[in-house]
Structures are given as C-alpha cells and as structure tokens.
Design a protein around this motif. Sequence first.
Motif, mmCIF file in Angstrom:
data_model
loop_
_atom_site.group_PDB
_atom_site.id
_atom_site.type_symbol
_atom_site.label_atom_id
_atom_site.label_comp_id
_atom_site.label_asym_id
_atom_site.label_seq_id
_atom_site.Cartn_x
_atom_site.Cartn_y
_atom_site.Cartn_z
ATOM 1 N N LEU A 107 1.060 -1.230 0.037
ATOM 2 C CA LEU A 107 -0.508 0.176 -0.088
ATOM 3 C C LEU A 107 0.890 1.565 0.208
ATOM 4 O O LEU A 107 0.402 2.218 -0.257
ATOM 5 C CB LEU A 107 -0.929 -0.062 1.203
ATOM 6 C CG LEU A 107 -2.382 1.430 1.287
ATOM 7 C CD1 LEU A 107 -2.975 1.091 0.697
ATOM 8 C CD2 LEU A 107 -2.130 1.285 2.435
ATOM 9 N N LEU A 108 1.970 1.819 0.833
ATOM 10 C CA LEU A 108 2.591 2.310 1.471
ATOM 11 C C LEU A 108 3.497 2.710 0.395
ATOM 12 O O LEU A 108 4.076 3.522 -1.229
ATOM 13 C CB LEU A 108 3.693 2.574 2.249
ATOM 14 C CG LEU A 108 2.447 2.234 3.518
ATOM 15 C CD1 LEU A 108 4.077 2.409 4.776
ATOM 16 C CD2 LEU A 108 2.125 3.897 3.747
ATOM 17 N N LEU A 109 4.157 1.106 -0.721
ATOM 18 C CA LEU A 109 5.196 1.980 -1.879
ATOM 19 C C LEU A 109 4.741 1.968 -3.047
ATOM 20 O O LEU A 109 5.201 2.937 -3.763
ATOM 21 C CB LEU A 109 5.592 0.074 -2.505
ATOM 22 C CG LEU A 109 6.482 -0.500 -3.569
ATOM 23 C CD1 LEU A 109 7.889 0.419 -3.168
ATOM 24 C CD2 LEU A 109 6.668 -1.619 -3.441
ATOM 25 N N THR A 110 2.829 1.746 -3.300
ATOM 26 C CA THR A 110 2.316 2.665 -4.260
ATOM 27 C C THR A 110 1.770 3.661 -4.626
ATOM 28 O O THR A 110 1.615 4.685 -5.450
ATOM 29 C CB THR A 110 1.141 1.395 -5.099
ATOM 30 O OG1 THR A 110 0.130 1.164 -3.823
ATOM 31 C CG2 THR A 110 1.765 0.322 -5.277
ATOM 32 N N GLY A 111 1.702 4.053 -3.139
ATOM 33 C CA GLY A 111 1.501 5.508 -2.293
ATOM 34 C C GLY A 111 2.705 6.484 -3.722
ATOM 35 O O GLY A 111 1.935 7.944 -3.223
ATOM 36 N N VAL A 112 3.571 6.064 -2.906
ATOM 37 C CA VAL A 112 4.990 6.937 -2.860
ATOM 38 C C VAL A 112 5.774 7.364 -3.739
ATOM 39 O O VAL A 112 6.265 8.670 -4.007
ATOM 40 C CB VAL A 112 5.901 6.443 -1.796
ATOM 41 C CG1 VAL A 112 5.445 6.637 -0.390
ATOM 42 C CG2 VAL A 112 7.059 5.462 -1.718
ATOM 43 N N VAL A 113 5.390 6.317 -4.927
ATOM 44 C CA VAL A 113 5.814 6.499 -6.460
ATOM 45 C C VAL A 113 4.277 5.350 -7.556
ATOM 46 O O VAL A 113 4.386 4.851 -7.605
ATOM 47 C CB VAL A 113 7.370 5.148 -6.461
ATOM 48 C CG1 VAL A 113 7.210 5.435 -7.683
ATOM 49 C CG2 VAL A 113 7.703 5.642 -5.203
ATOM 50 N N TYR A 126 14.674 1.899 -4.427
ATOM 51 C CA TYR A 126 14.239 2.913 -5.776
ATOM 52 C C TYR A 126 13.176 3.756 -4.537
ATOM 53 O O TYR A 126 13.336 5.058 -5.255
ATOM 54 C CB TYR A 126 13.797 2.297 -6.519
ATOM 55 C CG TYR A 126 13.447 3.587 -8.252
ATOM 56 C CD1 TYR A 126 14.323 3.635 -8.536
ATOM 57 C CD2 TYR A 126 11.925 3.317 -8.199
ATOM 58 C CE1 TYR A 126 13.551 4.209 -9.640
ATOM 59 C CE2 TYR A 126 11.019 4.159 -9.130
ATOM 60 C CZ TYR A 126 12.797 4.808 -9.255
ATOM 61 O OH TYR A 126 11.956 5.616 -10.482
ATOM 62 N N ALA A 127 11.799 3.279 -4.379
ATOM 63 C CA ALA A 127 11.080 4.255 -3.810
ATOM 64 C C ALA A 127 11.583 4.876 -2.973
ATOM 65 O O ALA A 127 11.424 6.821 -2.582
ATOM 66 C CB ALA A 127 9.799 3.473 -3.151
ATOM 67 N N LEU A 128 12.186 4.869 -1.844
ATOM 68 C CA LEU A 128 12.714 5.913 -0.903
ATOM 69 C C LEU A 128 13.922 6.953 -1.734
ATOM 70 O O LEU A 128 13.675 8.165 -0.908
ATOM 71 C CB LEU A 128 13.647 5.365 0.121
ATOM 72 C CG LEU A 128 12.882 4.409 0.859
ATOM 73 C CD1 LEU A 128 13.702 2.974 1.898
ATOM 74 C CD2 LEU A 128 11.595 5.565 1.678
ATOM 75 N N GLN A 129 14.599 6.257 -2.711
ATOM 76 C CA GLN A 129 16.257 7.937 -3.526
ATOM 77 C C GLN A 129 14.490 8.526 -3.859
ATOM 78 O O GLN A 129 15.200 9.621 -4.279
ATOM 79 C CB GLN A 129 16.355 6.224 -4.103
ATOM 80 C CG GLN A 129 17.357 5.266 -4.021
ATOM 81 C CD GLN A 129 18.588 4.934 -4.924
ATOM 82 O OE1 GLN A 129 17.688 4.996 -5.990
ATOM 83 N NE2 GLN A 129 19.334 4.537 -4.153
ATOM 84 N N LYS A 130 13.032 7.852 -4.893
ATOM 85 C CA LYS A 130 12.834 9.434 -5.386
ATOM 86 C C LYS A 130 11.998 10.268 -4.926
ATOM 87 O O LYS A 130 12.079 11.174 -4.840
ATOM 88 C CB LYS A 130 11.776 7.783 -6.048
ATOM 89 C CG LYS A 130 11.659 7.813 -6.916
ATOM 90 C CD LYS A 130 12.374 8.047 -8.424
ATOM 91 C CE LYS A 130 11.352 9.011 -9.118
ATOM 92 N NZ LYS A 130 11.538 9.611 -10.772
ATOM 93 N N ILE A 131 11.789 9.581 -3.652
ATOM 94 C CA ILE A 131 11.157 10.540 -2.167
ATOM 95 C C ILE A 131 12.598 11.836 -1.883
ATOM 96 O O ILE A 131 12.166 12.004 -0.893
ATOM 97 C CB ILE A 131 10.174 10.047 -1.713
ATOM 98 C CG1 ILE A 131 11.037 9.525 -0.508
ATOM 99 C CG2 ILE A 131 8.865 9.579 -2.077
ATOM 100 C CD1 ILE A 131 9.372 8.905 0.225
ATOM 101 N N GLY A 132 13.477 11.023 -1.531
ATOM 102 C CA GLY A 132 14.926 12.051 -1.155
ATOM 103 C C GLY A 132 15.904 11.691 -0.375
ATOM 104 O O GLY A 132 16.147 12.030 0.592
#
Length: 471
Positions: A279-285, A298-304
């Motif tokens: 749920l969180l993975l598809t919510g942040v990216v 990758y998701a954490l990199q995309k949000i800085g």
Amino acid sequence: MNNLFKKILRKKNINHKHPAHLKKCLSALDLTLLGIGCIIGTGIFVLTGIAAANQAGPAVILSFVVSGFACAFAALAYAELSSSIGGCGSAYGYSYVAFGEFFAWIIGWILLMEYGMSIAAVANGWSGYFNNALTAMGLSLPEALSKAPSLGGIVNLPAMVIILIIMSLLIIGAKQSAKFNAVMVFIKLLTITLFISVAMFNVNPANWHPFMPYGWFSTLPDGKTVGVLAGASLVFFAYVGFDAVSTAAEEAINPQRDLPKGIIGSLAFCTVIYIIVSLLLTGVVPYQELNVSSPVAYALQKIGFQWASAVVSTGVIAGLTTVMLVLYYALTRIIFAMSRDGLLPHSLCEVNKNTNTPIKVIVYCGLLISLIAGFIPLGTLAEIVNIGTLAAFVIVSLGVIFIRKLHKNNKATFKNKWHPLIPLLGIFSCGALMFFLPVETWKRFLIWVLIGVVFYFTYSIKHSHLNKKPA
C-alpha cells in the motif's frame, strides 16, 4: 511421529537396520522465525514492484489479499497434516501416507523444482540489492557479471556466490543456522519498520489512481495476462516459505504442538506486513516506475531519502539471505527423506556424525542451484516456483481429506475450526491461481513432471524400500 507414520516408516525402512535420523533441536519460536525468515523476502522486496508495474497497478494490494487467502487454506491443511504425520519430507511425506508411493514421488519431484528454483530466484533478487549497495559506494559490478545471458550479461556472479556461502552455513548444523536466521529476521523487520516509518508520511494519494488499471483479469494483444488475479498468481511467490516450516518436523522438539504454531503464526504475521508495505510502496511512487530489481530502495530514493534507501538495501540483503537459508534447508530435508525411502540414491541421506547434517546433499544442491541462479533470470524462475508450489498445496489439501479417514480417533491432531470446508477451499483457490499462470510456465511444469515419471519407473521403483522384500 504417531503410530500411522511409524507404520509407513517401518515398511519403507524394512531392509535398513540403522535408518538415518536428524537431531531434535528446534522450538516453536525457532519454527515461527524460520517461517518469517523464509516468507518475507523476494516477494515483498522485489516482486511487489514488478507485479504492480506490469500486472495489477496499485491493486497489487488486492493481489496479496487473494494470494493470502489461498495460502491460509493451504496453511491450515499443512498444520493439520504436520501435527498428524510428522517427518521431514513435508508434502512428500504426507502424500506417501495419503496416496502411496507413486503420488508421493510426483509431489516430491515437484517440491525439488519448487525449492530449487526458489533459492535461485531469491539469489537473483539478492544480487540486485547487493549491486545497488555497491553502486552507492561507487563499486558497481559490470552488467556482464551481474545479469543472466537473456538480460544482456554473461553470468549473475553475486547470485552464484551467495548460494555457495549459504551452503557452507548449512553444513555447520540446523541449530546454528536457526540462530543465524533469528538475527537476520530481526534485521529484516527493522528494515521494514524503517520503510514504513518514512513512507507513511510521504504518500501521494494521486498515485493510487487508477487503482485497478487492468481490472481483475484480462489478456493483452501480445498474449500477456494482466489484472489483480494475474498479479496474485505472481506475488503468490511472496508466500512461499510457510510450508518450509513443515520440513523441519523431524528436528522439532514437540512437532504436534509447535508446527501448527510456526506455520499459521508466520503466515498471519507476514500477510499483514505485505498489505502495509505494498500500500505504501504504490502510494509514494507511481506504479509504472516500480519495474526495477529493488523497488523498496528505489521508492525511498525517489522521495529524497538516500540514507534510508542505503539502510534498507543493507537490511534487505540480510533479509534475503535468511530466505535462501530456509529454502535451502527445506530442499535438503526433502531430498533426505526421499533418499531414505530409496527413491533417490542412498548416499544423499547420509548424516555427518560431527554436524548432524546431510553434507553430501547440501553440497550437491549448492553447486547445481548456483549455476541455475547465475544463468536464468528472476521472472522465469518465479513463475516456475509458483506453479510447483500451487500444485503442492492442492495435493496437501486433498491429502487432508484422505488422512482424516485414517485419523478419526487421533486426539492429538491439530483440527481446523471449519475443518470440513478448509481442504476444499484450498483445492479450489490454489487450483484457480494455477489457471492464471502463463502457458509457457505450464509447459515447463509438465515437462518436469514427465521427467519425474520416467525417473521413477527407471530407478526409484527398483530401489524403493517399500517394494523390497523383507531380508
């Protein structure tokens, strides 16, 4: 082991005065952690992104729910059979009692494919995160040494090396491996907690629209299947592992009490984690961007959050190591059981006196699986694993129906609350998920089964202890 299994075991070992046995050393907590260590791995850290990007979109959450229900029915069936029959062969041992030797051989042969391909698949996921960590330090491996030939490389070297390391660890002993697993599980859960803590404050609800871009199930012009149910048949790989707990029955201190706890407890805990993380993975990216080998990092990199991405990558590397450890452990115990029955060469069930482990089979498996991991990509491996696992779950659920007729008066057996329906639901749900797998996967599966049938009639039936006359 109860009297029923002892009768079968006596028949199988009628010409063996000193059958090989394993040391009882695993508690209920050890078994539960083995399950968690095996379940939380490539499925959540790798396949979540692939399934979201290519098949289900944000509705991959529902894919996990569908797969979780199918696994719940199978888990209850496993819990009942493991507490009734015991033994270290998992579904193979249960099928031996329920259906006889030939069907037991077929399911054992399928399990060899399931666990062997699982280890190789997880090694591929481990390699992706390991290479990401090296890249962050400016030491990335060239593509030629980090990808399979079909992906443009020469060999996936990290995947091969980690399997050989796990092989060395398993040789030491089951209890020592369980202690190592407990430490790695703790690190893995800390990693997931870190991701949840960061991601929950960076969710963009717009990323959840459209929630079901491909609907429940559909076929694209190129023949590719997409949708929630197609995604469920892929992320089902994320649940492979709870059945590995049942392979430890012979090394469990109190199998009738502890195996059901380990199986059901580990599955319930991991299902909740999967739903939250997906749920969180598809919510942040945006889900379209998640078709990468390390989607969580990758998701954490995309949000800085570069530092969090680095920490998560390190934790995932440790976490995937435990998955390989438990799957590898399970594979060797199944081969051990089949060899002890005479269906595979007897040398594979020889136990080393110093380590109480079947060293020969551990080494043989390590060498073969390292080659598979080095040359076959993750997607192909995952689909092969899923069809083998689902077939095993269907047979175990069917086995419950037969075993109950033999166990009407066994008060020690674990009983499901809704026991008349559980095996039927397991057969239906797992059989339905098999239907949504690609045609190519079915072809590979049927070829493997055919090879197993030929092997049985050319070797196993001649060496089986059950078919030998008393000396």
